[in-house]
Design an enzyme around this catalytic site. Structure first.
Site, PDB file in Angstrom:
ATOM      1  N   LYS A 299       0.843  -1.209  -0.147  1.00  0.00           N
ATOM      2  CA  LYS A 299       0.722  -0.049   0.081  1.00  0.00           C
ATOM      3  C   LYS A 299       0.501   0.962   0.501  1.00  0.00           C
ATOM      4  O   LYS A 299       1.452   1.380   0.954  1.00  0.00           O
ATOM      5  CB  LYS A 299      -1.210   0.225   1.734  1.00  0.00           C
ATOM      6  CG  LYS A 299      -1.463  -0.736   1.457  1.00  0.00           C
ATOM      7  CD  LYS A 299      -2.846  -0.725   2.177  1.00  0.00           C
ATOM      8  CE  LYS A 299      -3.705  -0.250   2.345  1.00  0.00           C
ATOM      9  NZ  LYS A 299      -5.221  -0.170   2.791  1.00  0.00           N
ATOM     10  N   GLU A 381     -21.165  -6.380   9.893  1.00  0.00           N
ATOM     11  CA  GLU A 381     -22.204  -5.559  10.248  1.00  0.00           C
ATOM     12  C   GLU A 381     -23.185  -6.801  11.091  1.00  0.00           C
ATOM     13  O   GLU A 381     -23.314  -6.303  12.415  1.00  0.00           O
ATOM     14  CB  GLU A 381     -22.589  -4.341   9.450  1.00  0.00           C
ATOM     15  CG  GLU A 381     -22.224  -3.772   9.342  1.00  0.00           C
ATOM     16  CD  GLU A 381     -20.546  -4.204   8.351  1.00  0.00           C
ATOM     17  OE1 GLU A 381     -20.423  -3.067   7.604  1.00  0.00           O
ATOM     18  OE2 GLU A 381     -20.759  -5.040   7.239  1.00  0.00           O
ATOM     19  N   ARG A 409     -26.786  -3.442   6.067  1.00  0.00           N
ATOM     20  CA  ARG A 409     -27.076  -5.045   5.962  1.00  0.00           C
ATOM     21  C   ARG A 409     -27.127  -5.337   7.393  1.00  0.00           C
ATOM     22  O   ARG A 409     -27.186  -6.969   7.133  1.00  0.00           O
ATOM     23  CB  ARG A 409     -25.006  -5.156   6.182  1.00  0.00           C
ATOM     24  CG  ARG A 409     -24.540  -4.026   4.356  1.00  0.00           C
ATOM     25  CD  ARG A 409     -22.871  -4.482   4.601  1.00  0.00           C
ATOM     26  NE  ARG A 409     -22.896  -4.831   3.933  1.00  0.00           N
ATOM     27  CZ  ARG A 409     -21.560  -5.230   3.235  1.00  0.00           C
ATOM     28  NH1 ARG A 409     -20.248  -5.068   3.867  1.00  0.00           N
ATOM     29  NH2 ARG A 409     -21.373  -5.927   2.249  1.00  0.00           N
TER      30      ARG A 409
END
Length: 645
Positions: A299, A381, A409
């Protein structure tokens, strides 16, 4: 993942931008394929330069895209998009894909109104086959494409790029469990943060290099065909050889999760080595099985600050328009963290739960203060809410902090596991309301409507940081589930100054911008962040000689209680406009107006609702998203003026 703590930054002196000479000539993947291999390193440098220049100006996801440059270039060199389908999990790593598919000329409009989306979007380009924005959905969608192509006889490939973080989401594993081995499906595991597979040593590294050579697959296919044709013993012999081969490999360096699921595995390889990635993807395309290609990328690659602190540069805020960054203001998220720490010091039954968003939701300070009472469950979630229900059922006071668009969700878990059992779970709903930069996938416009329909859930909508404190304390002492929704913003000084009472005493209720005996020509009702737009509308209307009174609601549900509070301060006969930046159907305006009918508070007066109609507030023009939705100060002032006339 979208939603990490945002930063503002400028390119450092050691970062030297590249002139986009090659990029300007790429209008389609065909132009990329025509470039000689020796030009590709320079192309990658140009791409990184454009990423830094645009994302530091417009905001967005920087570190993850910098790490995915070689991967994206290799994908478009090896495959034939849009015939072959490219799907990026979340979509936040698709910036390079956009540059290489005819959108470089507009790349400077990234994440702006009417500009290029920060995620893939089907309506934006034929090269974006599936819209994204939320994590862990990609593999299920890719499986749908691959199965559809098989049923229709297409020879198209489906290539899905999945970050290692997405594997904390259950949907990925549900999809893996349903993958057939014979699909034209390639799963690229882009590992850029945490290790998923075990360290497998030099033997495995050598084997990965052998596997990615073209001759390996030619030999494998030829040998397999010959062995299977041997009369009587061919099939048993093939199965025996494959079993021995697997046993030897497992004894030397072990199997991994994907191979145990029956998938063919290639890697790991350096995902920032363009030649290695190209060879591995070419090998995967030559396979006759569904393939997992494991790449390890860095990254922030090529941008020193992002390489040093990739988490910090995951998500970036837009640069200030005047070029001057002022002191950071405390926002609702960070204030929530500090408030919960203060409450947890007094009550050792309070605990906090996040779904991979400890920074974004402000709970990092709670983690540091009370590590044994802090839980990061990953991008899950649904699990977070039922886990909270279990904690509450056993006597604790769990607080979950989840973005509004991600809370969607867990709708079933809120109903079945929390509300039905009347468990005192506190749901802090971050990023409520419209999202200017991230767009429709991140608009928090449905939570009021879907929570309003669930029995027993109290909904708090604080409009100031002081109001947030009051709501948190009330929710933590209640005897049932509670939701506290707030925007991605700092404190609103004007709301604190204009509305009274100040919202710090007693239970949350309503506040007004006018005294009981103060004459007004119309009244607007709102909650949360819409107070600032209505204050702007009030100023505009004052210039027209129209006096607008505002009723600010800091608790919505139960609506019968709210209706009683509103009816007590509502002036007689003047028009009323209910204002919200959420979906109209089943929302604040509809629910409150229905609750006001029995007491006659809306009789003999004009009233209307300003909210999002049946749509997603997708910006087609470079304008503020509330203007797109028709709930900005000017639009609201015009609605009120029409009602007064």
């Amino acid at each position: 993942m979208a939603g990490k703590k945002d930063v503002q930054a400028e390119a450092p002196k050691e970062f030297v931008p590249s002139e986009p000479t090659l990029l300007r000539g790429i209008r389609s993947p065909g132009d990329l394929k025509a470039l000689p291999e020796e030009s590709l390193p320079e192309l990658c440098r140009e791409i990184r330069s454009e990423l830094v220049k645009t994302v530091t100006k417009n905001g967005g996801h920087l570190a993850s895209n910098l790490g995915a440059v070689e991967l994206s270039v290799a994908m478009h060199r090896v495959f034939d998009c849009p015939k072959d389908h490219f799907i990026f999990d979340v979509g936040h790593q698709s910036y390079i894909h956009k540059m290489l598919t005819g959108r470089y000329a507009r790349f400077d409009t990234l994440r702006t109104g009417g500009g290029i989306s920060g995620f893939t979007r089907r309506s934006e380009s034929e090269y974006d086959c599936f819209g994204t924005g939320h994590s862990s959905t990609s593999l299920s969608a890719a499986l749908g494409f691959a199965q559809a192509d098989r049923m229709s006889g297409s020879d198209a490939w489906t290539v899905v790029v999945v970050g290692d973080g997405a594997f904390t989401g259950g949907m990925i594993h549900e999809a893996l469990n349903n993958i057939s081995q014979d699909l034209k499906l390639i799963i690229i595991l882009n590992e850029n943060e945490m290790s998923i597979s075990k360290n497998i040593g030099r033997f495995a590294t050598h084997l990965a290099k052998v596997r990615r050579k073209e001759g390996y697959y030619r030999t494998k296919r030829r040998t397999t065909k010959i062995i299977k044709k041997i009369p009587l013993i061919g099939q048993p012999l093939f199965r025996g050889i494959r079993s021995v081969k697997k046993s030897v490999k497992n004894a030397l360096y072990g199997s991994n999760y994907f191979e145990d699921m029956g998938l063919y595995y290639l890697g790991p390889a350096d995902g920032n080595d363009l030649e290695a990635v190209t060879e591995l993807l070419t090998a995967a395309r030559q396979s006759t099985e569904s393939v997992v290609v494991h790449l390890k990328t860095r990254k922030g690659k090529g941008y020193p600050p992002a390489e040093a602190e990739p988490a910090k540069y995951h998500g970036m805020s837009p640069a200030p328009k005047d070029g001057v960054s002022g002191p950071a203001r405390e926002n609702y998220s960070h204030h929530l963290g500090a408030t919960l720490v203060a409450e947890a010091e007094k009550n050792d039954r309070i605990c906090a739960i996040t779904a991979a968003m400890s920074d974004g939701t402000g709970l990092e300070v709670f983690r540091q203060a009370f590590p044994s009472r802090f839980f990061d469950v990953g991008i899950a979630e649904e699990h977070a809410l039922t886990f909270a229900a279990g904690l509450a059922a056993d006597g604790f006071r769990p607080v979950t902090a989840i973005y509004s668009s991600f809370m969607q969700r867990a709708y079933d878990q809120i109903i079945h596991d929390i509300a039905l059992q009347r468990l005192p779970v506190v749901m802090c709903i971050d990023r409520a309301g419209l999202s200017q930069a991230d767009g429709a996938t991140h608009h928090g416009i449905f939570d009021v409507a879907f929570l309003s329909e669930i029995p027993g859930v109290t909904i708090y909508t604080p409009a100031t940081l002081a109001g947030l404190d009051t709501a948190v304390r009330a929710a933590l002492t209640g005897d049932g589930p509670a939701a506290i929704r707030y925007p991605n913003a700092g404190d609103n000084d004007k709301v604190r100054e204009v509305f009274y009472p100040d919202g710090t005493a007693g239970d949350p209720g309503i506040r007004t911008s006018f005294a009981p005996d103060e004459p007004v020509d119309a009244v607007a009702m709102c909650h949360g962040a819409m107070a600032s737009e209505l204050l702007g509308a009030r100023d505009l209307l004052a210039g027209q000689g129209i006096r607008l009174g505002i009723i600010l609601c800091e608790v919505l549900k139960p609506y019968d209680r709210l209706a009683g509070l509103v009816a007590g301060v509502l002036p007689g006969r003047v028009p009323v406009l209910f204002c919200e930046e959420e979906i109209k159907a089943g929302g604040f305006g509809m629910m409150l107006s229905e609750a006001l009918r029995p007491c006659g508070a809306l009789s003999d007066r004009r009233w209307d609702i300003a909210a999002l109609e049946d749509g997603f507030a997708i910006q087609q023009r470079p304008e503020p998203v509330r203007k797109t939705a028709g709930v900005d100060a000017e639009s609201l002032a015009a609605r009120v003026a029409d009602m007064v006339e």
